[in-house]
Write an enzyme that holds these catalytic residues in place. Structure first.
Site, mmCIF file in Angstrom:
data_model
loop_
_atom_site.group_PDB
_atom_site.id
_atom_site.type_symbol
_atom_site.label_atom_id
_atom_site.label_comp_id
_atom_site.label_asym_id
_atom_site.label_seq_id
_atom_site.Cartn_x
_atom_site.Cartn_y
_atom_site.Cartn_z
ATOM 1 N N SER A 76 13.456 -65.461 57.078
ATOM 2 C CA SER A 76 14.421 -64.484 57.561
ATOM 3 C C SER A 76 15.271 -63.972 56.413
ATOM 4 O O SER A 76 15.999 -64.724 55.777
ATOM 5 C CB SER A 76 15.338 -65.098 58.621
ATOM 6 O OG SER A 76 16.464 -64.260 58.797
ATOM 7 N N HIS A 118 10.623 -62.029 58.827
ATOM 8 C CA HIS A 118 11.496 -61.920 60.002
ATOM 9 C C HIS A 118 12.712 -61.065 59.652
ATOM 10 O O HIS A 118 13.438 -61.355 58.704
ATOM 11 C CB HIS A 118 11.930 -63.324 60.433
ATOM 12 C CG HIS A 118 12.698 -63.360 61.710
ATOM 13 N ND1 HIS A 118 12.093 -63.280 62.953
ATOM 14 C CD2 HIS A 118 14.019 -63.476 61.943
ATOM 15 C CE1 HIS A 118 13.017 -63.356 63.890
ATOM 16 N NE2 HIS A 118 14.207 -63.469 63.308
ATOM 17 N N ASP A 123 16.162 -59.385 60.970
ATOM 18 C CA ASP A 123 17.196 -59.544 61.990
ATOM 19 C C ASP A 123 18.093 -58.323 62.065
ATOM 20 O O ASP A 123 18.831 -58.030 61.129
ATOM 21 C CB ASP A 123 18.056 -60.764 61.652
ATOM 22 C CG ASP A 123 17.317 -62.058 61.900
ATOM 23 O OD1 ASP A 123 16.886 -62.273 63.050
ATOM 24 O OD2 ASP A 123 17.156 -62.848 60.948
ATOM 25 N N MET A 181 21.206 -56.554 64.029
ATOM 26 C CA MET A 181 22.366 -56.881 64.872
ATOM 27 C C MET A 181 23.269 -55.666 65.015
ATOM 28 O O MET A 181 23.464 -54.926 64.045
ATOM 29 C CB MET A 181 23.170 -58.006 64.223
ATOM 30 C CG MET A 181 22.375 -59.261 63.970
ATOM 31 S SD MET A 181 23.420 -60.487 63.175
ATOM 32 C CE MET A 181 22.194 -61.786 62.900
ATOM 33 N N HIS A 194 13.424 -58.581 64.889
ATOM 34 C CA HIS A 194 14.166 -59.258 65.960
ATOM 35 C C HIS A 194 15.403 -58.419 66.281
ATOM 36 O O HIS A 194 16.362 -58.415 65.522
ATOM 37 C CB HIS A 194 14.542 -60.663 65.441
ATOM 38 C CG HIS A 194 15.353 -61.467 66.395
ATOM 39 N ND1 HIS A 194 16.001 -62.632 66.015
ATOM 40 C CD2 HIS A 194 15.609 -61.318 67.713
ATOM 41 C CE1 HIS A 194 16.629 -63.145 67.053
ATOM 42 N NE2 HIS A 194 16.420 -62.366 68.092
ATOM 43 N N MET A 235 18.588 -57.860 67.940
ATOM 44 C CA MET A 235 19.733 -58.467 68.646
ATOM 45 C C MET A 235 20.715 -57.344 68.923
ATOM 46 O O MET A 235 21.814 -57.274 68.362
ATOM 47 C CB MET A 235 20.352 -59.559 67.770
ATOM 48 C CG MET A 235 19.467 -60.796 67.691
ATOM 49 S SD MET A 235 19.927 -61.878 66.339
ATOM 50 C CE MET A 235 19.060 -61.056 64.992
ATOM 51 N N MET A 284 15.470 -68.939 70.961
ATOM 52 C CA MET A 284 16.604 -69.092 70.038
ATOM 53 C C MET A 284 17.081 -70.542 70.075
ATOM 54 O O MET A 284 17.371 -71.082 71.145
ATOM 55 C CB MET A 284 17.752 -68.163 70.432
ATOM 56 C CG MET A 284 17.483 -66.683 70.234
ATOM 57 S SD MET A 284 16.933 -66.212 68.579
ATOM 58 C CE MET A 284 18.314 -66.755 67.553
ATOM 59 N N PHE A 304 24.444 -65.275 63.539
ATOM 60 C CA PHE A 304 24.707 -65.740 62.177
ATOM 61 C C PHE A 304 23.635 -66.731 61.741
ATOM 62 O O PHE A 304 23.157 -67.528 62.557
ATOM 63 C CB PHE A 304 26.078 -66.428 62.103
ATOM 64 C CG PHE A 304 27.212 -65.526 62.464
ATOM 65 C CD1 PHE A 304 27.805 -64.713 61.507
ATOM 66 C CD2 PHE A 304 27.654 -65.440 63.783
ATOM 67 C CE1 PHE A 304 28.840 -63.852 61.858
ATOM 68 C CE2 PHE A 304 28.682 -64.581 64.143
ATOM 69 C CZ PHE A 304 29.278 -63.787 63.171
ATOM 70 N N ASP A 307 13.822 -69.783 66.295
ATOM 71 C CA ASP A 307 14.706 -69.117 65.326
ATOM 72 C C ASP A 307 16.082 -69.752 65.386
ATOM 73 O O ASP A 307 16.756 -69.706 66.413
ATOM 74 C CB ASP A 307 14.784 -67.629 65.703
ATOM 75 C CG ASP A 307 15.588 -66.801 64.715
ATOM 76 O OD1 ASP A 307 16.045 -67.340 63.695
ATOM 77 O OD2 ASP A 307 15.754 -65.598 64.998
ATOM 78 N N GLY A 354 18.475 -72.570 62.588
ATOM 79 C CA GLY A 354 18.671 -73.963 62.185
ATOM 80 C C GLY A 354 17.407 -74.698 61.796
ATOM 81 O O GLY A 354 17.383 -75.930 61.797
ATOM 82 N N GLY A 370 15.903 -68.978 57.507
ATOM 83 C CA GLY A 370 16.657 -68.149 56.579
ATOM 84 C C GLY A 370 17.289 -68.999 55.495
ATOM 85 O O GLY A 370 16.817 -69.056 54.359
HETATM 86 C C1 DX5 Z 1 20.388 -65.307 63.696
HETATM 87 C C2 DX5 Z 1 19.017 -64.827 63.322
HETATM 88 C C3 DX5 Z 1 18.203 -65.774 62.559
HETATM 89 C C4 DX5 Z 1 18.827 -66.307 61.306
HETATM 90 C C5 DX5 Z 1 18.381 -67.724 61.142
HETATM 91 O O1 DX5 Z 1 20.881 -64.684 64.795
HETATM 92 O O2 DX5 Z 1 18.269 -64.441 64.463
HETATM 93 O O3 DX5 Z 1 16.913 -65.242 62.297
HETATM 94 O O4 DX5 Z 1 18.482 -65.600 60.148
HETATM 95 O O5 DX5 Z 1 19.055 -68.274 60.089
HETATM 96 P P1 DX5 Z 1 18.950 -69.811 59.719
HETATM 97 O O6 DX5 Z 1 17.525 -70.113 59.416
HETATM 98 O O7 DX5 Z 1 19.852 -69.926 58.563
HETATM 99 O O8 DX5 Z 1 19.449 -70.599 60.920
HETATM 100 ZN ZN ZN Z 2 16.152 -63.820 64.066
#
Ligand code: DX5
Ligand code: ZN
Length: 229
Positions: free
Chosen positions: A15, A40, A42, A44, A73, A75, A144, A150, A179, A181, A201
């Site tokens: 990501s 990936h 993201d 937002m 993705h 969001m 998720m 974040f 996706d 953590g 990420g």
């Molecule tokens: C958060 C994103 C994720 C994010 C994951 O809303 O959808 O894709 O980048 O980040 P990490 O891998 O650091 O949890």
């Molecule tokens: Zn994502």
């Protein structure tokens, strides 16, 4: 061709949210040379999630330099309104959140008309039953494992029950993605529960050697399920 890869097996989906935004292109080149096949992305909107990231222009700029599968993705509160711009920018798959879509069948049909692969995402407390009306018609389900918005948050292991449930429910050509953590301590748990596409990420781009980190995560995932690749 915009069809979602149908090969079995585990893949990492780095990501870009955790990348150094002054060096996005270099990061993309680096992980692609290192073997990544999925990127990936993201998006937002500051409404569905309490943060803003980047939009179609960034994806379009990256499209020119990469052959990776662009896993976008969304969001955002109005995925239908913006889907076409993300397809035109070069997304291979568009994932929308079920929580904001009143007519999921129409959303899936719209994405099919645009010629893009279709993903649907569920937030940590959204049950699998919420996607029942479209589950057989999507290419990917994204679970998720954090509240979206974040990077760098703590993995929520309670979502793994949904992964197990989805793994049983999905067909052999449908992908199951997680996706949030994902890192050395959690990647194996997710893979073992049935995920095949692992977004990461922080655990990739915030490491001194992103490619080495990606390969290590991949190995841990493969070891956890005991498959050869
Ligand atoms: C958060 C994103 C994720 C994010 C994951 O809303 O959808 O894709 O980048 O980040 P990490 O891998 O650091 O949890
Ligand atoms: Zn994502």
């Amino acid at each position: 061709m915009n069809s979602f890869p149908k090969s079995p097996g585990i893949r990492m989906a780095p990501s870009l949210l955790a990348a150094d935004f002054t060096r996005l292109g270099e990061h993309v080149d680096e992980i692609e040379r290192g073997g990544a096949t999925v990127l990936h992305l993201d998006v937002m909107d500051g409404h569905f999630v309490p943060n803003l990231s980047y939009g179609a222009v960034v994806i379009e700029a990256l499209r020119d330099r990469s052959k990776m599968f662009f896993d976008t993705h969304l969001m955002i509160e109005e995925p239908k309104r913006y889907a076409e711009s993300f397809v035109k920018a070069g997304s291979d798959l568009i994932t929308f959140h079920i929580e904001v879509v009143k007519h999921p069948e129409a959303m899936v049909a719209h994405l099919r008309e645009l010629g893009v692969a279709v993903g649907v995402s569920i937030n940590p407390t959204t049950p699998v039953s919420a996607i029942e009306s479209i589950i057989d018609d999507v290419d990917l389900v994204l679970v998720m494992s954090i509240w979206p918005g974040f990077g760098g948050q703590k993995f929520m292991p309670e979502v793994l029950d949904k992964v197990v449930e989805l793994k049983k429910r999905l067909g052999p050509h449908q992908r199951l993605e997680i996706d949030g953590g994902i890192g050395p301590k959690t990647v194996g748990l997710a893979a073992k529960a049935g995920v095949d596409t692992l977004v990461a990420g922080t655990a990739i781009f915030r490491q001194p050697d992103p490619v080495a980190a990606m390969k290590q995560l991949y190995s841990l995932a493969v070891d956890a399920v005991g498959e050869a690749g």
